[in-house]
Design an enzyme around this catalytic site. Structure first.
Site, PDB file in Angstrom:
ATOM      1  N   TYR A  16      11.450   2.527   0.342  1.00 32.22           N
ATOM      2  CA  TYR A  16      10.678   1.280   0.317  1.00 32.22           C
ATOM      3  C   TYR A  16       9.556   1.368  -0.714  1.00 32.22           C
ATOM      4  CZ  TYR A  16       7.552  -2.473   1.783  1.00 32.22           C
ATOM      5  OH  TYR A  16       6.728  -3.582   1.797  1.00 32.22           O
ATOM      6  N   SER A  29       0.828  -1.210   0.000  1.00 36.82           N
ATOM      7  CA  SER A  29       0.000   0.000   0.000  1.00 36.82           C
ATOM      8  C   SER A  29       0.862   1.259   0.000  1.00 36.82           C
ATOM      9  CB  SER A  29      -0.922   0.010   1.223  1.00 36.82           C
ATOM     10  OG  SER A  29      -0.167  -0.029   2.424  1.00 36.82           O
TER      11      SER A  29
END
Length: 308
Positions: free
Chosen positions: A131, A108
């Site tokens: 990330y 997400s």
């Protein structure tokens, strides 16, 4: 390890590769005596290890990554090496081995600075952390391989997965096991910021359901696609801490008196997260059955038994 359990239960022959950098072999030891399961120590940063792992495989389920937004900010090179180079090693090894289906974990976090709620697959923002960059890059590579080489790839954007076996130790532990560990030690769990930031917490059994559905999917409409995997409900961190406190207070009433400690906000964190899971429902048949409260009721006793 939960995915291994589910695939073995379906009668699949499972080869599990892991370098155990962020996991424990004890999580799969109950499977190691079975004839249709084999553990293979290896590292996705090694091309040779990847080729051994996928040899003769029909489906690859790629869940390996260095998680944690703060870790990626502190050490972006390590995140890149595992999450991007390691991912490409697995993707290329799968292509060369003639693998039929490549199912992989996205995140997400790719929604980045997009403030739109709920999060829909076609509307992502700019990444807020290394990330997130690696996960967005993984999706780009997978889609390319699907179009360029005909490899069926299915990406799963996981939203804050939690459950049994999630390690509460270390500076980059996920929120729920970390909060539980603090409460069990009668210490105030630390919340970054005001605690009103929200997440779509997803019990591990729901995530496993999506992985298995993707692994066995033959629908060409799923090839090269990405899907949100969540429960589809929004919970603030303060609400989460309250729910955890209530669960643990049943076991130890004194935990009901433990407060929270607010500390500085973290760079790279998304403020609010809520998934639209209609695409996964329509194309994968995804139907999450365990909400946050039911998931905590399953996970908390495990933590009390193993970490209390």
């Amino acid at each position: 390890s939960h995915v291994c359990d589910a695939l073995v239960a379906r009668g699949a022959v499972v080869r599990c590769m892991d370098n155990l950098a962020t996991s424990k072999r004890s999580n799969i030891q109950h499977l190691e005596h079975l004839p249709n399961f084999k553990f293979v120590p290896g590292d996705i940063r090694s091309e040779a290890d990847c080729k051994v792992a996928v040899e003769g495989a029909n489906v690859v389920v790629h869940l390996a990554a260095l998680g944690s937004v703060p870790r990626s900010i502190a050490d972006p090179l390590a995140s890149h090496a595992t999450n991007l180079t390691g991912f490409l090693n697995m993707l290329e090894s799968a292509r060369q081995a003639g693998v039929h289906q490549f199912v992989y974990a996205s995140s997400s976090s790719v929604y980045g600075d997009s403030k739109a709620l709920p999060k829909r697959e076609q509307n992502i923002g700019l990444p807020l952390s290394p990330y997130a960059v690696t996960k967005a890059g993984d999706e780009t590579y997978a889609t390319l391989y699907s179009r360029l080489h005909g490899l069926s790839t299915i990406g799963l954007r996981f939203f804050n997965v939690f459950g049994e076996r999630q390690d509460p130790e270390g500076p980059y532990a996920a929120a729920i096991p970390k909060f539980i560990s603090s409460f069990l030690g009668h210490k105030s769990p630390q919340i970054h910021g005001d605690g009103l930031q929200s997440r779509d917490f997803t019990y591990v059994a729901n995530a496993v359901q999506a992985v298995v559905l993707a692994a066995y999917s033959n629908d060409p409409n799923c090839h090269g696609e990405v899907f949100n995997v969540a429960f589809g409900a929004r919970t603030s961190l303060l609400e989460l801490v309250g729910a955890l406190r209530n669960e643990l207070a049943v076991i130890d009433p004194s935990i009901g008196e433990v407060g929270v400690e607010h500390v500085a906000e973290r760079s790279g964190d998304i403020r609010d997260s809520l998934a639209d899971i209609s695409k996964a429902k329509a194309l994968l048949g995804y139907a999450p059955e365990v909400d946050l409260q039911a998931g905590l009721a399953k996970a908390v006793p495990w933590y009390v038994k193993n970490w209390g």
